[in-house]
Design a protein around this motif. Structure first.
Motif, PDB file in Angstrom:
ATOM      1  N   ARG A  70       0.840  -1.203   0.000  1.00  0.00           N
ATOM      2  CA  ARG A  70       0.000   0.000   0.000  1.00  0.00           C
ATOM      3  C   ARG A  70       0.872   1.248   0.000  1.00  0.00           C
ATOM      4  O   ARG A  70       0.613   2.192  -0.743  1.00  0.00           O
ATOM      5  CB  ARG A  70      -0.925  -0.011   1.223  1.00  0.00           C
ATOM      6  CG  ARG A  70      -1.876   1.169   1.287  1.00  0.00           C
ATOM      7  CD  ARG A  70      -2.740   1.141   2.530  1.00  0.00           C
ATOM      8  NE  ARG A  70      -1.973   1.131   3.756  1.00  0.00           N
ATOM      9  CZ  ARG A  70      -1.374   2.208   4.302  1.00  0.00           C
ATOM     10  NH1 ARG A  70      -1.442   3.369   3.690  1.00  0.00           N
ATOM     11  NH2 ARG A  70      -0.721   2.124   5.434  1.00  0.00           N
ATOM     12  N   GLN A 138     -15.795   7.893 -11.947  1.00  0.00           N
ATOM     13  CA  GLN A 138     -15.015   7.337 -10.846  1.00  0.00           C
ATOM     14  C   GLN A 138     -14.526   5.941 -11.227  1.00  0.00           C
ATOM     15  O   GLN A 138     -15.258   5.151 -11.814  1.00  0.00           O
ATOM     16  CB  GLN A 138     -15.855   7.253  -9.578  1.00  0.00           C
ATOM     17  CG  GLN A 138     -16.099   8.592  -8.939  1.00  0.00           C
ATOM     18  CD  GLN A 138     -16.739   8.443  -7.569  1.00  0.00           C
ATOM     19  OE1 GLN A 138     -17.184   7.375  -7.201  1.00  0.00           O
ATOM     20  NE2 GLN A 138     -16.786   9.533  -6.824  1.00  0.00           N
ATOM     21  N   ARG A 140     -12.944   2.358  -9.871  1.00  0.00           N
ATOM     22  CA  ARG A 140     -12.911   1.514  -8.680  1.00  0.00           C
ATOM     23  C   ARG A 140     -11.784   0.500  -8.815  1.00  0.00           C
ATOM     24  O   ARG A 140     -11.488   0.007  -9.898  1.00  0.00           O
ATOM     25  CB  ARG A 140     -14.234   0.753  -8.509  1.00  0.00           C
ATOM     26  CG  ARG A 140     -15.418   1.658  -8.321  1.00  0.00           C
ATOM     27  CD  ARG A 140     -15.646   1.858  -6.870  1.00  0.00           C
ATOM     28  NE  ARG A 140     -16.797   2.745  -6.652  1.00  0.00           N
ATOM     29  CZ  ARG A 140     -16.965   3.379  -5.544  1.00  0.00           C
ATOM     30  NH1 ARG A 140     -16.102   3.247  -4.573  1.00  0.00           N
ATOM     31  NH2 ARG A 140     -17.992   4.156  -5.382  1.00  0.00           N
ATOM     32  N   CYS A 141     -11.154   0.214  -7.697  1.00  0.00           N
ATOM     33  CA  CYS A 141     -10.088  -0.791  -7.668  1.00  0.00           C
ATOM     34  C   CYS A 141     -10.700  -2.161  -7.922  1.00  0.00           C
ATOM     35  O   CYS A 141     -11.693  -2.528  -7.280  1.00  0.00           O
ATOM     36  CB  CYS A 141      -9.377  -0.765  -6.316  1.00  0.00           C
ATOM     37  SG  CYS A 141      -8.183  -2.099  -6.102  1.00  0.00           S
ATOM     38  N   CYS A 144     -10.060  -4.232  -4.237  1.00  0.00           N
ATOM     39  CA  CYS A 144     -10.726  -3.883  -2.980  1.00  0.00           C
ATOM     40  C   CYS A 144     -11.999  -3.061  -3.180  1.00  0.00           C
ATOM     41  O   CYS A 144     -12.772  -2.883  -2.251  1.00  0.00           O
ATOM     42  CB  CYS A 144      -9.761  -3.146  -2.054  1.00  0.00           C
ATOM     43  SG  CYS A 144      -9.326  -1.476  -2.595  1.00  0.00           S
ATOM     44  N   ASN A 146     -12.309   0.179  -3.643  1.00  0.00           N
ATOM     45  CA  ASN A 146     -12.209   1.584  -3.245  1.00  0.00           C
ATOM     46  C   ASN A 146     -12.055   2.480  -4.472  1.00  0.00           C
ATOM     47  O   ASN A 146     -11.570   2.048  -5.511  1.00  0.00           O
ATOM     48  CB  ASN A 146     -11.020   1.796  -2.304  1.00  0.00           C
ATOM     49  CG  ASN A 146     -11.321   1.316  -0.902  1.00  0.00           C
ATOM     50  OD1 ASN A 146     -12.464   1.324  -0.465  1.00  0.00           O
ATOM     51  ND2 ASN A 146     -10.294   0.899  -0.189  1.00  0.00           N
ATOM     52  N   THR A 147     -12.456   3.739  -4.321  1.00  0.00           N
ATOM     53  CA  THR A 147     -12.329   4.713  -5.401  1.00  0.00           C
ATOM     54  C   THR A 147     -10.863   5.027  -5.630  1.00  0.00           C
ATOM     55  O   THR A 147     -10.108   5.237  -4.697  1.00  0.00           O
ATOM     56  CB  THR A 147     -13.086   6.007  -5.052  1.00  0.00           C
ATOM     57  OG1 THR A 147     -14.446   5.679  -4.771  1.00  0.00           O
ATOM     58  CG2 THR A 147     -13.032   6.993  -6.196  1.00  0.00           C
ATOM     59  N   VAL A 148     -10.474   5.065  -6.912  1.00  0.00           N
ATOM     60  CA  VAL A 148      -9.099   5.356  -7.300  1.00  0.00           C
ATOM     61  C   VAL A 148      -9.122   6.637  -8.118  1.00  0.00           C
ATOM     62  O   VAL A 148     -10.006   6.836  -8.954  1.00  0.00           O
ATOM     63  CB  VAL A 148      -8.511   4.189  -8.133  1.00  0.00           C
ATOM     64  CG1 VAL A 148      -7.085   4.490  -8.545  1.00  0.00           C
ATOM     65  CG2 VAL A 148      -8.584   2.893  -7.355  1.00  0.00           C
ATOM     66  N   CYS A 155      -3.773   1.322  -6.705  1.00  0.00           N
ATOM     67  CA  CYS A 155      -4.738   1.665  -5.667  1.00  0.00           C
ATOM     68  C   CYS A 155      -3.984   2.090  -4.416  1.00  0.00           C
ATOM     69  O   CYS A 155      -3.066   1.395  -3.971  1.00  0.00           O
ATOM     70  CB  CYS A 155      -5.624   0.469  -5.354  1.00  0.00           C
ATOM     71  SG  CYS A 155      -6.762   0.741  -3.980  1.00  0.00           S
ATOM     72  N   ARG A 156      -4.382   3.213  -3.831  1.00  0.00           N
ATOM     73  CA  ARG A 156      -3.742   3.675  -2.599  1.00  0.00           C
ATOM     74  C   ARG A 156      -4.140   2.833  -1.398  1.00  0.00           C
ATOM     75  O   ARG A 156      -3.450   2.825  -0.408  1.00  0.00           O
ATOM     76  CB  ARG A 156      -4.107   5.123  -2.309  1.00  0.00           C
ATOM     77  CG  ARG A 156      -3.316   6.129  -3.066  1.00  0.00           C
ATOM     78  CD  ARG A 156      -3.563   7.513  -2.520  1.00  0.00           C
ATOM     79  NE  ARG A 156      -2.605   8.446  -3.106  1.00  0.00           N
ATOM     80  CZ  ARG A 156      -2.567   9.714  -2.793  1.00  0.00           C
ATOM     81  NH1 ARG A 156      -3.394  10.211  -1.904  1.00  0.00           N
ATOM     82  NH2 ARG A 156      -1.681  10.504  -3.358  1.00  0.00           N
ATOM     83  N   SER A 157      -5.251   2.144  -1.462  1.00  0.00           N
ATOM     84  CA  SER A 157      -5.709   1.369  -0.322  1.00  0.00           C
ATOM     85  C   SER A 157      -5.035   0.018  -0.216  1.00  0.00           C
ATOM     86  O   SER A 157      -4.553  -0.354   0.842  1.00  0.00           O
ATOM     87  CB  SER A 157      -7.220   1.152  -0.404  1.00  0.00           C
ATOM     88  OG  SER A 157      -7.883   2.403  -0.347  1.00  0.00           O
ATOM     89  N   CYS A 158      -4.985  -0.718  -1.339  1.00  0.00           N
ATOM     90  CA  CYS A 158      -4.450  -2.086  -1.260  1.00  0.00           C
ATOM     91  C   CYS A 158      -3.189  -2.282  -2.079  1.00  0.00           C
ATOM     92  O   CYS A 158      -2.531  -3.303  -1.957  1.00  0.00           O
ATOM     93  CB  CYS A 158      -5.510  -3.098  -1.681  1.00  0.00           C
ATOM     94  SG  CYS A 158      -5.884  -3.055  -3.451  1.00  0.00           S
TER      95      CYS A 158
END
Length: 163
Positions: A70, A138, A140-141, A144, A146-148, A155-158
Motif C-alpha cells: 500500500r 469514478q 474503482r479498484c 478492494c 475503493n475509489t481510485v 490503488c492507494r488502499s491495497c
C-alpha cells in the motif's frame, strides 16, 4: 589595597577558569552532536536503501506484505502526480506572451449600466444554479473496490495495479 588586588586576582582567575570550563563543555557538546548527526545520517541512508529495496520488490511483484504494498502504491502514485505537475509547470514556463494581445480581451455579454433611475426591478439570482462540470467517471479498484483517482496506476488502499 593588597586585599583588593588579591580579591580581583581571584575573581579574574575564577572567571577564566569558568570560561575555560564552559569552552571545554561546548567542545564536548559539539563533538557529541557531530557523532549523533553521523548516526542519524547513517540511519537515513539505511532507511532510503530499505525503501529502495521495497520499491524494487514491489515493481517486480515480489513484495508480499500488504502494508508495504500500500505504501509503495502511494509512492508510485505520488511519483506519477509529481511528474505530471512537473510537465505542467514546464508547459507554463514555455508559454509565450501573445504579441497581438496588448490589453485585456473584450468582455462578452457586457451591457453598460443604465443611466438614471432604473425602471426595471433587478432579477433575483438563482442560488441553486450549479454549472455543469465535466467530471471524469469514478474508477474503482478491481481488488478492494475503493475509489481510485483518475490516471492512477495503483490503488492507494491495497496497492493493486489498476491499469
Amino acid at each position: 589595597m593588597s586585599d583588593f588586588l588579591e580579591s580581583a586576582k581571584n575573581f579574574v582567575n575564577s572567571a577564566v577558569s569558568r570560561t575555560s570550563w564552559e569552552a571545554q563543555k561546548q567542545l564536548k557538546v559539539r563533538s557529541k552532536q557531530t557523532e549523533i548527526d553521523k548516526l542519524v545520517d547513517q540511519r537515513r541512508q539505511l532507511m532510503d536503501e530499505l525503501g529502495q529495496v521495497a520499491m524494487n520488490l514491489y515493481q517486480q511483484g515480489a513484495l508480499t506484505d500488504s502494508q508495504l504494498s500500500r505504501l509503495c502504491a502511494s509512492i508510485f502514485e505520488l511519483d506519477h502526480d509529481l511528474r505530471t505537475r512537473e510537465t505542467q509547470m514546464q508547459d507554463i514556463k514555455n508559454e509565450a506572451y501573445p504579441a497581438d494581445q496588448l490589453g485585456p480581451a473584450p468582455t462578452m455579454n457586457y451591457a453598460p449600466p443604465i443611466s438614471g433611475p432604473s425602471q426595471v426591478p433587478p432579477q433575483p439570482i438563482n442560488a441553486s444554479y450549479q454549472p455543469q462540470q465535466n467530471q471524469p467517471p469514478q474508477i474503482r479498484c478491481p481488488q478492494c473496490g475503493n475509489t481510485v483517482r483518475p490516471g492512477s496506476a495503483f490503488c492507494r488502499s491495497c496497492g493493486a495495479k489498476v491499469q
